[in-house]
Write a protein that holds these residues in place. Structure first.
Motif, PDB file in Angstrom:
ATOM      1  N   LEU A  35      51.335 -11.392  38.251  1.00 26.66           N
ATOM      2  CA  LEU A  35      50.940 -10.792  36.979  1.00 26.66           C
ATOM      3  C   LEU A  35      49.736 -11.505  36.379  1.00 26.66           C
ATOM      4  N   VAL A  36      49.010 -12.242  37.183  1.00 25.56           N
ATOM      5  CA  VAL A  36      47.902 -13.039  36.684  1.00 25.56           C
ATOM      6  C   VAL A  36      46.812 -12.177  36.026  1.00 25.56           C
ATOM      7  N   CYS A  37      46.607 -10.965  36.496  1.00 25.19           N
ATOM      8  CA  CYS A  37      45.575 -10.084  35.922  1.00 25.19           C
ATOM      9  C   CYS A  37      46.098  -9.248  34.753  1.00 25.19           C
ATOM     10  N   THR A  38      47.390  -9.320  34.493  1.00 26.42           N
ATOM     11  CA  THR A  38      48.005  -8.542  33.406  1.00 26.42           C
ATOM     12  C   THR A  38      48.882  -9.454  32.549  1.00 26.42           C
ATOM     13  N   PRO A  39      48.295 -10.466  31.914  1.00 29.82           N
ATOM     14  CA  PRO A  39      49.109 -11.435  31.172  1.00 29.82           C
ATOM     15  C   PRO A  39      49.841 -10.842  29.972  1.00 29.82           C
ATOM     16  N   GLN A  40      49.411  -9.676  29.508  1.00 30.54           N
ATOM     17  CA  GLN A  40      50.024  -9.035  28.341  1.00 30.54           C
ATOM     18  C   GLN A  40      51.276  -8.234  28.676  1.00 30.54           C
ATOM     19  N   VAL A  41      51.604  -8.091  29.948  1.00 33.84           N
ATOM     20  CA  VAL A  41      52.712  -7.238  30.374  1.00 33.84           C
ATOM     21  C   VAL A  41      54.061  -7.771  29.871  1.00 33.84           C
ATOM     22  N   VAL A  42      54.941  -6.825  29.506  1.00 29.92           N
ATOM     23  CA  VAL A  42      56.302  -7.164  29.090  1.00 29.92           C
ATOM     24  C   VAL A  42      57.273  -6.294  29.878  1.00 29.92           C
ATOM     25  N   VAL A  43      58.532  -6.697  29.887  1.00 34.58           N
ATOM     26  CA  VAL A  43      59.567  -5.935  30.572  1.00 34.58           C
ATOM     27  C   VAL A  43      59.565  -4.502  30.036  1.00 34.58           C
ATOM     28  N   GLY A  44      59.608  -3.535  30.966  1.00 31.37           N
ATOM     29  CA  GLY A  44      59.598  -2.125  30.599  1.00 31.37           C
ATOM     30  C   GLY A  44      58.234  -1.478  30.715  1.00 31.37           C
TER      31      GLY A  44
END
Length: 78
Positions: A35-44
């Motif tokens: 997830l290094v390129c998407t640090p803002q990602v959350v579960v769901g």
């Protein structure tokens, strides 16, 4: 040309910086991705993943459209 597959983030393991990882559900197939390129990602959230790397966060509608098209083309197993 590359192909990115949409999937739903099941969990996020913050390993810090370059080691952030998560489990992503790709239509029933669960894989661990970076997830290094998407640090803002959350579960769901839904992400586009290529070669074990989540490269973008997308909305659920976009993921559903892509998965429906893959199914229509017969490229994903049921």
């Amino acid at each position: 040309m590359c192909l990115a597959i949409p999937g739903k983030v099941l969990d996020v393991q913050d390993g810090g910086g370059l080691f952030a990882r998560g489990r992503v559900d790709f239509g029933g197939v669960i894989r661990e991705v970076s997830l290094v390129c998407t640090p803002q990602v959350v579960v769901g959230d839904y992400v586009l993943a290529h070669a074990g790397l989540a490269i973008a966060v997308i909305d659920e509608a976009a993921a559903a459209r892509a998965l429906a098209e893959f199914a229509r083309l017969g490229t994903l197993l049921p």
